[in-house]
Design a protein around this motif. Structure first.
Motif, PDB file in Angstrom:
ATOM      1  N   GLU A 191     -10.187  -0.395  -2.022  1.00  0.00           N
ATOM      2  CA  GLU A 191      -8.900   0.266  -1.827  1.00  0.00           C
ATOM      3  C   GLU A 191      -8.181  -0.269  -0.586  1.00  0.00           C
ATOM      4  O   GLU A 191      -6.966  -0.420  -0.582  1.00  0.00           O
ATOM      5  CB  GLU A 191      -9.066   1.790  -1.735  1.00  0.00           C
ATOM      6  CG  GLU A 191      -9.324   2.459  -3.067  1.00  0.00           C
ATOM      7  CD  GLU A 191     -10.754   2.264  -3.585  1.00  0.00           C
ATOM      8  OE1 GLU A 191     -11.672   2.027  -2.773  1.00  0.00           O
ATOM      9  OE2 GLU A 191     -10.940   2.318  -4.804  1.00  0.00           O
ATOM     10  N   LYS A 192      -8.934  -0.554   0.474  1.00  0.00           N
ATOM     11  CA  LYS A 192      -8.330  -1.119   1.688  1.00  0.00           C
ATOM     12  C   LYS A 192      -7.739  -2.497   1.392  1.00  0.00           C
ATOM     13  O   LYS A 192      -6.664  -2.837   1.871  1.00  0.00           O
ATOM     14  CB  LYS A 192      -9.350  -1.223   2.816  1.00  0.00           C
ATOM     15  CG  LYS A 192      -9.669   0.091   3.471  1.00  0.00           C
ATOM     16  CD  LYS A 192     -10.599  -0.127   4.652  1.00  0.00           C
ATOM     17  CE  LYS A 192     -10.933   1.183   5.334  1.00  0.00           C
ATOM     18  NZ  LYS A 192     -11.816   0.969   6.485  1.00  0.00           N
TER      19      LYS A 192
ATOM     20  N   LYS B 152       1.171  -4.477   0.213  1.00  0.00           N
ATOM     21  CA  LYS B 152       2.276  -4.481   1.177  1.00  0.00           C
ATOM     22  C   LYS B 152       2.914  -5.858   1.319  1.00  0.00           C
ATOM     23  O   LYS B 152       4.010  -5.972   1.874  1.00  0.00           O
ATOM     24  CB  LYS B 152       1.778  -4.011   2.551  1.00  0.00           C
ATOM     25  CG  LYS B 152       1.377  -2.563   2.574  1.00  0.00           C
ATOM     26  CD  LYS B 152       0.813  -2.183   3.924  1.00  0.00           C
ATOM     27  CE  LYS B 152       0.335  -0.735   3.901  1.00  0.00           C
ATOM     28  NZ  LYS B 152      -0.289  -0.358   5.162  1.00  0.00           N
TER      29      LYS B 152
ATOM     30  N   GLU C 155      -4.582  -1.992  -0.739  1.00  0.00           N
ATOM     31  CA  GLU C 155      -3.492  -1.464   0.091  1.00  0.00           C
ATOM     32  C   GLU C 155      -2.865  -2.571   0.934  1.00  0.00           C
ATOM     33  O   GLU C 155      -1.644  -2.709   1.004  1.00  0.00           O
ATOM     34  CB  GLU C 155      -4.014  -0.341   0.988  1.00  0.00           C
ATOM     35  CG  GLU C 155      -2.944   0.290   1.847  1.00  0.00           C
ATOM     36  CD  GLU C 155      -3.516   1.367   2.759  1.00  0.00           C
ATOM     37  OE1 GLU C 155      -2.888   1.617   3.811  1.00  0.00           O
ATOM     38  OE2 GLU C 155      -4.570   1.949   2.441  1.00  0.00           O
TER      39      GLU C 155
END
Length: 133
Positions: free
Chosen positions: A70-71, A78, A74
């Protein structure tokens, strides 16, 4: 000691994964690799190569603890939507289908190699220290 370019290092992992999967012996009649063990090792090796490239661009490993998928998603979301698609698909193919499941289907394995190359090539474009970008 000379610093290794992480994109080159990631590509080395892909080359190593190719050597590993060849040990599994492909059966053209069934269109399957024979040994799930080597498929799993190759999938894990591919995914680790991708993480090296992703870490070089996004520095996800900063901070405490081990970064989750998930990191990575994310951080990538961006900056690059196309890379995010590659990461999503690559995670499933390399890490889950190959690495965990040991899926012996040649099409799945080929897709894993394709995704690894897509992720690493995209990271090479974004990596500030890569003269090849």
């Amino acid at each position: 000691m000379e610093q290794v370019n992480p994109i080159d290092e990631a590509r080395r992992y892909v080359a190593n994964a190719l050597e590993i999967i060849e040990k599994s012996k492909y059966d053209p009649e069934t269109k399957l690799y024979k040994d799930k063990k080597y498929v799993r090792i190759a999938g894990d090796t591919l995914w680790k190569g991708c993480l090296i490239a992703l870490d070089a661009v996004f520095q996800v490993r900063k901070g405490k603890g081990r970064p989750s998928i998930e990191k990575y998603k994310e951080a990538v979301s961006k900056r690059d939507g196309k890379l995010l698609q590659f990461v999503n698909s690559g995670y499933e193919t390399m890490h889950l289908y190959m690495g965990y499941d040991g899926n012996k289907d040649r099409k799945v394995c080929n897709a894993g190699f394709d995704m690894a190359n897509n992720i690493i090539d995209r990271c090479a474009l974004l990596y500030p220290g890569d003269a090849c970008a």
